[in-house]
Design a protein around this motif. Sequence first.
Motif, mmCIF file in Angstrom:
data_model
loop_
_atom_site.group_PDB
_atom_site.id
_atom_site.type_symbol
_atom_site.label_atom_id
_atom_site.label_comp_id
_atom_site.label_asym_id
_atom_site.label_seq_id
_atom_site.Cartn_x
_atom_site.Cartn_y
_atom_site.Cartn_z
ATOM 1 N N ILE A 279 -9.211 -49.591 2.723
ATOM 2 C CA ILE A 279 -9.129 -50.716 1.797
ATOM 3 C C ILE A 279 -10.063 -50.406 0.636
ATOM 4 O O ILE A 279 -11.271 -50.510 0.759
ATOM 5 N N ASN A 280 -9.500 -50.019 -0.474
ATOM 6 C CA ASN A 280 -10.317 -49.537 -1.575
ATOM 7 C C ASN A 280 -10.355 -50.490 -2.757
ATOM 8 O O ASN A 280 -11.382 -50.686 -3.364
ATOM 9 N N ASN A 281 -9.239 -51.089 -3.100
ATOM 10 C CA ASN A 281 -9.245 -52.063 -4.174
ATOM 11 C C ASN A 281 -8.067 -53.004 -4.016
ATOM 12 O O ASN A 281 -7.233 -52.841 -3.138
ATOM 13 N N PHE A 282 -7.985 -53.988 -4.867
ATOM 14 C CA PHE A 282 -6.984 -55.036 -4.717
ATOM 15 C C PHE A 282 -5.555 -54.528 -4.916
ATOM 16 O O PHE A 282 -4.602 -55.167 -4.486
ATOM 17 N N SER A 283 -5.402 -53.392 -5.575
ATOM 18 C CA SER A 283 -4.068 -52.850 -5.834
ATOM 19 C C SER A 283 -3.744 -51.664 -4.924
ATOM 20 O O SER A 283 -2.826 -50.914 -5.181
ATOM 21 N N HIS A 284 -4.521 -51.491 -3.884
ATOM 22 C CA HIS A 284 -4.372 -50.346 -2.998
ATOM 23 C C HIS A 284 -3.202 -50.565 -2.051
ATOM 24 O O HIS A 284 -3.180 -51.524 -1.291
ATOM 25 N N LEU A 285 -2.200 -49.688 -2.105
ATOM 26 C CA LEU A 285 -1.012 -49.832 -1.257
ATOM 27 C C LEU A 285 -0.785 -48.616 -0.375
ATOM 28 O O LEU A 285 0.343 -48.218 -0.121
ATOM 29 N N VAL A 286 -1.865 -48.013 0.098
ATOM 30 C CA VAL A 286 -1.743 -46.860 0.971
ATOM 31 C C VAL A 286 -1.149 -47.297 2.308
ATOM 32 O O VAL A 286 -1.583 -48.261 2.913
ATOM 33 N N SER A 287 -0.122 -46.581 2.770
ATOM 34 C CA SER A 287 0.504 -46.914 4.043
ATOM 35 C C SER A 287 -0.448 -46.605 5.189
ATOM 36 O O SER A 287 -1.399 -45.838 5.045
ATOM 37 N N THR B 293 3.435 -37.755 0.703
ATOM 38 C CA THR B 293 4.784 -37.536 0.174
ATOM 39 C C THR B 293 4.745 -37.219 -1.316
ATOM 40 O O THR B 293 5.442 -36.315 -1.790
ATOM 41 N N ARG B 294 3.932 -37.946 -2.080
ATOM 42 C CA ARG B 294 3.827 -37.660 -3.510
ATOM 43 C C ARG B 294 3.325 -36.246 -3.752
ATOM 44 O O ARG B 294 3.892 -35.494 -4.549
ATOM 45 N N HIS B 295 2.264 -35.874 -3.066
ATOM 46 C CA HIS B 295 1.676 -34.558 -3.288
ATOM 47 C C HIS B 295 2.638 -33.442 -2.873
ATOM 48 O O HIS B 295 2.755 -32.424 -3.565
ATOM 49 N N LYS B 296 3.331 -33.634 -1.784
ATOM 50 C CA LYS B 296 4.311 -32.653 -1.324
ATOM 51 C C LYS B 296 5.451 -32.518 -2.337
ATOM 52 O O LYS B 296 5.884 -31.403 -2.667
ATOM 53 N N PHE C 166 -2.203 -28.352 2.023
ATOM 54 C CA PHE C 166 -1.855 -27.989 0.652
ATOM 55 C C PHE C 166 -1.565 -26.497 0.514
ATOM 56 O O PHE C 166 -0.603 -26.098 -0.149
ATOM 57 N N LEU C 167 -2.409 -25.680 1.109
ATOM 58 C CA LEU C 167 -2.225 -24.224 0.999
ATOM 59 C C LEU C 167 -0.916 -23.793 1.645
ATOM 60 O O LEU C 167 -0.190 -22.958 1.106
ATOM 61 N N GLU C 168 -0.620 -24.374 2.794
ATOM 62 C CA GLU C 168 0.617 -24.021 3.492
ATOM 63 C C GLU C 168 1.857 -24.459 2.704
ATOM 64 O O GLU C 168 2.863 -23.749 2.660
ATOM 65 N N LEU C 169 1.776 -25.633 2.077
ATOM 66 C CA LEU C 169 2.912 -26.143 1.311
ATOM 67 C C LEU C 169 3.178 -25.319 0.057
ATOM 68 O O LEU C 169 4.319 -25.193 -0.388
ATOM 69 N N SER C 170 2.133 -24.754 -0.507
ATOM 70 C CA SER C 170 2.258 -24.073 -1.797
ATOM 71 C C SER C 170 2.352 -22.554 -1.699
ATOM 72 O O SER C 170 2.567 -21.894 -2.724
ATOM 73 N N GLN C 171 2.222 -21.990 -0.513
ATOM 74 C CA GLN C 171 2.087 -20.545 -0.388
ATOM 75 C C GLN C 171 3.296 -19.744 -0.894
ATOM 76 O O GLN C 171 3.165 -18.574 -1.259
ATOM 77 N N ASN C 172 4.464 -20.364 -0.936
ATOM 78 C CA ASN C 172 5.666 -19.655 -1.400
ATOM 79 C C ASN C 172 5.934 -19.821 -2.891
ATOM 80 O O ASN C 172 6.953 -19.335 -3.393
ATOM 81 N N TYR C 173 5.016 -20.519 -3.591
ATOM 82 C CA TYR C 173 5.241 -20.794 -5.005
ATOM 83 C C TYR C 173 4.111 -20.170 -5.836
ATOM 84 O O TYR C 173 3.018 -20.731 -5.928
ATOM 85 N N PRO C 174 4.350 -19.020 -6.448
ATOM 86 C CA PRO C 174 3.295 -18.330 -7.197
ATOM 87 C C PRO C 174 2.779 -19.085 -8.413
ATOM 88 O O PRO C 174 1.684 -18.793 -8.911
ATOM 89 N N ASN C 175 3.522 -20.059 -8.901
ATOM 90 C CA ASN C 175 3.074 -20.829 -10.075
ATOM 91 C C ASN C 175 2.263 -22.065 -9.697
ATOM 92 O O ASN C 175 1.857 -22.827 -10.569
ATOM 93 N N VAL C 176 2.025 -22.259 -8.389
ATOM 94 C CA VAL C 176 1.246 -23.406 -7.908
ATOM 95 C C VAL C 176 -0.076 -22.914 -7.337
ATOM 96 O O VAL C 176 -0.100 -22.150 -6.369
ATOM 97 N N THR C 177 -1.180 -23.346 -7.955
ATOM 98 C CA THR C 177 -2.525 -22.976 -7.499
ATOM 99 C C THR C 177 -3.219 -24.190 -6.906
ATOM 100 O O THR C 177 -3.250 -25.261 -7.530
#
Length: 306
Positions: free
Chosen positions: A128-136, A144-147, A180-191
């Motif tokens: 619970i971080n702020n009044f507009s916080h809608l983290v599931s 999901t957003r980051h992926k 994060f590292l596992e999700l991005s390992q196949n994409y050379p343009n993602v650091t």
Amino acid sequence: MKLLEDITIHITKYDEKYIIIKPFSFLSRMQNYRQILINKKNSIPNIFMQHGSYLQENIFLKYNEIYPADINFVFNDFTKELFQNRGAKKIESVGSINFNYSIKEKKKKFDFLYITYCTGYSYTGVLINNFSHLVSTDTNNIYTRHKKIIELFGIKLKDKNICIKIQPGIMLETMLYIPFLELSQNYPNVTIEFSIPIQNLIPKSKYIISDYFSSEFINRELHYKRDIILFSGPPLCLPEETLEDMKKMFILVDTVDDLEEKVRNIENITKNRKRYDDIIEYYSSKKCDTKKLVTEILEKELNARK
């Protein structure tokens, strides 16, 4: 000044290593908080320094930082007005040394720098971080957003390099590791970057994407030298009362689909983009000699309490 010397008398040895600038201290234990901040038998003023943007207001801010303070040092007029509305006793707008730095341009390594919001990855339950916080409950909407953004650049936007800046805390024991590292390992343009500070990545990046109003955005120069795409929707929604200002300061998006459209058309969107000086100034670090101003205020306040 003897009062300055006496200010840390009651702080336990456990906390001595955190004391960098007297009379400011980091209180790590509840007993120290009660002993020093609530105990009014001494003449030591309780002075609190702003440490973040506060745009997405923490629901505990009033009782942890405003209520017990005799003086609140804040960065800008936005926070000063916010604290006035929350009942602060005395507020001094003193700017910020850390968030008022010059951006020295370097050879561009990334088309986009993505500042992620990761502190919502918690063990169980919801942060619970702020009044507009809608983290599931399972924080899946943040994941999901980051992926999706990793896949967006890795699959659809292969011609654009992105650096995804992860908060260091995500690697600590107190937080759940996200692959994060596992999700991005196949994409050379993602650091994926864990350790290099944001301030060192900005000069190497053409544009910025962010999940939230980062403390870095308190730097007025950044708003003139970079165009920033800011998520306005869940899981960390922008407050309704600041939304119109945010539309003028940033390029707002609600979803990853919106982001894709903005990224593909970024040059047209940012060409001759208007800057609103009054709004930027309102949310930015105050123009002043912070060190000198803070010193003058402290000397005046502490001498008056002798």
